[in-house]
Design an enzyme around this catalytic site. Structure first.
Site, PDB file in Angstrom:
ATOM      1  N   ASP A 157     -12.154  54.612  47.672  1.00 28.82           N
ATOM      2  CA  ASP A 157     -11.940  54.287  48.852  1.00 28.82           C
ATOM      3  C   ASP A 157     -11.505  55.309  50.123  1.00 28.82           C
ATOM      4  O   ASP A 157     -11.727  56.716  49.649  1.00 28.82           O
ATOM      5  CB  ASP A 157     -10.895  52.931  48.951  1.00 28.82           C
ATOM      6  CG  ASP A 157     -11.449  51.839  50.147  1.00 28.82           C
ATOM      7  OD1 ASP A 157     -11.262  52.273  51.303  1.00 28.82           O
ATOM      8  OD2 ASP A 157     -11.969  50.899  49.666  1.00 28.82           O
ATOM      9  N   HIS A 182      -7.890  51.102  55.029  1.00 28.72           N
ATOM     10  CA  HIS A 182      -8.894  50.323  53.977  1.00 28.72           C
ATOM     11  C   HIS A 182      -8.690  50.297  52.570  1.00 28.72           C
ATOM     12  O   HIS A 182      -8.548  49.181  52.000  1.00 28.72           O
ATOM     13  CB  HIS A 182     -10.357  50.397  54.358  1.00 28.72           C
ATOM     14  CG  HIS A 182     -11.338  49.688  53.849  1.00 28.72           C
ATOM     15  ND1 HIS A 182     -11.773  49.705  52.332  1.00 28.72           N
ATOM     16  CD2 HIS A 182     -12.191  48.679  54.232  1.00 28.72           C
ATOM     17  CE1 HIS A 182     -12.760  49.021  52.242  1.00 28.72           C
ATOM     18  NE2 HIS A 182     -12.964  48.434  53.549  1.00 28.72           N
ATOM     19  N   SER A 218     -15.703  43.718  51.235  1.00 32.81           N
ATOM     20  CA  SER A 218     -14.678  44.697  50.664  1.00 32.81           C
ATOM     21  C   SER A 218     -13.398  44.018  50.146  1.00 32.81           C
ATOM     22  O   SER A 218     -12.922  44.661  49.329  1.00 32.81           O
ATOM     23  CB  SER A 218     -14.309  45.650  52.013  1.00 32.81           C
ATOM     24  OG  SER A 218     -15.253  46.611  52.196  1.00 32.81           O
TER      25      SER A 218
END
Length: 493
Positions: free
Chosen positions: A169, A210, A416
């Site tokens: 990520d 994220h 996600s």
């Protein structure tokens, strides 16, 4: 000025041998033939390429071919016969062969003036309202954990430290109090050059929270403060595959999969699709190189015991018949993006590859989130990723709360957010069954999932028209695959 091809080939090969990157037995046994000369030009910019070779190609042979084509080998993965190369010669791909070399960076150059046209990739998730930071207990806001019985599972097992989940990520904040106990810096690396860099600066987050959000869903500490992850007893590794512009180029992902495989990780979580193609077509020039390189990397990781979990995507697309792609290349100038037809040979990578667990998203009502992609045979399981239309009855936000950098917490919705719930449940399964292979874990994920039948009515906006069609039957369908993952069931098997 022509490049000194032969001299550079010897120098690069010698340097790689000195660092232990080449298989010495192959180098000693296999003579490197003289390369066919080509005229090299250096107009720039220097671009990065993925190059695929025939399986079994030795590092010296691969390097000699790259050098002869006016490039330099940045790294070679002999296990899968894939190289990352750089070259200032715009004909490098032609020299190697367009069916064997591809540059995602090249697709980011404007066709009008040749200048870089990199655009910050739009957030492909539906974000909720932000939540303030602080050390208070926030677990009451985690409706998603209630949905998969995570707290009940923790009374049995929180997972084993022997299990490692690689978070491919945007990096994980190493200072977040919910994550410091789980994060293993020694297993972390940055891959945003296509070559693994284990220095902390390379794998820490820079422009995006994220990865930290994803990491918290997997393994945030169960300590009465902040949030709690699905498997708070396991370890996580930060494998940074998202660059500062928000792109996940194929060489980044290949690097991430190979790093996870060689470091003996148990699971990788992949909450992304690989740029610059939303759908990568197996039979299209250039894209076929991406498909093959990523496929080889995933297959290699699987063979080394790594389970790959990936988000199905937020395009609300039926992945069995996507029809049209109007967003690719994602890094191109707007005038260079032309809508194109795509069929079922065009895949969301890595989610639609073999040996990958593809995850769709549901909201608090256990109904497919409107944004979630789907498709019979394309989705394996589902998990809570949030949906603002499905807010819990007690007034909680409909999105998923998790950790973000600087000791904060935030809400976000998307596949996600669904994928790390599955990675967490898989980590609990791996903890309960320490000898399980990647295939074993995949089968167990399917078996322990709670059956979720197709909805009788999927009209989310009340217009009287179905927003998507769910094919299949109760035990296995295009919206939910085998069903909703269940943390409690994972620790009871």
């Amino acid at each position: 000025m022509p490049l000194h091809r032969r001299a550079r080939a010897v120098a690069v090969s010698a340097a790689l041998l000195a660092t232990g990157c080449l298989p010495v037995t192959s180098a000693a046994a296999e003579p490197v033939p003289a390369a066919t000369a080509v005229d090299c030009v250096q107009p720039g910019p220097t671009l990065r390429y993925l190059v695929v070779f025939a399986p079994g190609t030795s590092a010296p042979l691969a390097d000699a071919e790259i050098t002869a084509a006016c490039g330099t080998t940045a790294h070679y993965y002999p296990q899968i016969a894939v190289a990352v190369a750089v070259s200032p010669d715009p004909r490098f791909g032609q020299h190697i062969g367009p069916d064997r070399a591809y540059s995602a960076q090249a697709d980011g150059l404007s066709k009008r003036n040749g200048a870089p046209a990199r655009q910050k990739k739009k957030d492909d998730e539906t974000a909720g309202a932000p939540a303030a930071g602080g050390a208070a207990d926030r677990t009451a806001e985690q409706w998603d954990m209630d949905l998969i019985q995570a707290a009940e599972a923790h009374a049995v097992s929180k997972g084993s430290r022997d299990v490692v989940v690689g978070v491919l990520d945007s990096g994980i904040d190493p200072t977040h109090p919910d994550l410091v106990g789980a994060l293993d810096p020694a297993l972390s690396a940055g891959c945003t050059t296509g070559v693994a860099d284990p220095s902390p600066a390379a794998w820490a987050p820079t422009t995006s929270g994220h990865g930290t959000h994803v990491a918290g869903t997997i393994a945030a500490a169960d300590d009465g403060l902040g949030t709690t992850g699905v498997a708070p007893g396991v370890r996580i590794a930060s494998v940074k595959v998202v660059d500062d512009a928000g792109f996940i180029y194929p060489e980044y992902a290949v690097c991430g999969f190979m790093w996870a495989a060689e470091r003996g990780m148990t699971i990788t979580n992949n909450s992304y699709f690989i740029d610059p193609w939303v759908f990568t077509c197996q039979d299209e020039q250039g894209q076929s190189v991406v498909y093959e390189a990523v496929r080889r990397a995933v297959e290699h990781a699987s063979g080394r015991g790594v389970l790959t979990v990936a988000a199905a995507g937020n395009a609300a697309a039926d992945l069995t018949k996507p029809g049209r792609d109007a967003l690719s290349p994602t890094n191109a100038a707007p005038e260079d993006v032309k809508p194109r037809p795509v069929d079922n040979t065009c895949l969301v990578l890595p989610a639609q590859l073999r040996n990958v667990v593809a995850v769709s998203s549901v909201g608090a009502d256990k109904v497919k989130a409107g944004y979630s992609s789907y498709g019979l045979g394309s989705v394996d399981v589902t998990a809570p990723g949030g949906d603002r239309r499905q807010a819990p009855d007690d007034g909680q936000a409909g999105c998923v709360l998790s950790t973000v950098p600087s000791a904060g917490y935030d809400y976000s919705c998307g596949t996600s957010m669904a994928a790390p719930h599955v990675s967490g449940v898989a980590a609990l399964l791996a903890s309960t069954h320490p000898g399980a292979s990647a295939l074993d874990l995949s089968k167990m994920l399917n078996a322990q999932a709670e059956t979720v039948p197709c909805p009788a009515d999927y009209d989310l906006n009340g217009t009287g028209v179905q927003d998507a069609f769910c094919a299949g039957h109760s035990e296995y369908n295009g919206f939910y695959g085998h069903g909703l993952v269940d943390a409690l069931a994972a620790v009871q098997e």
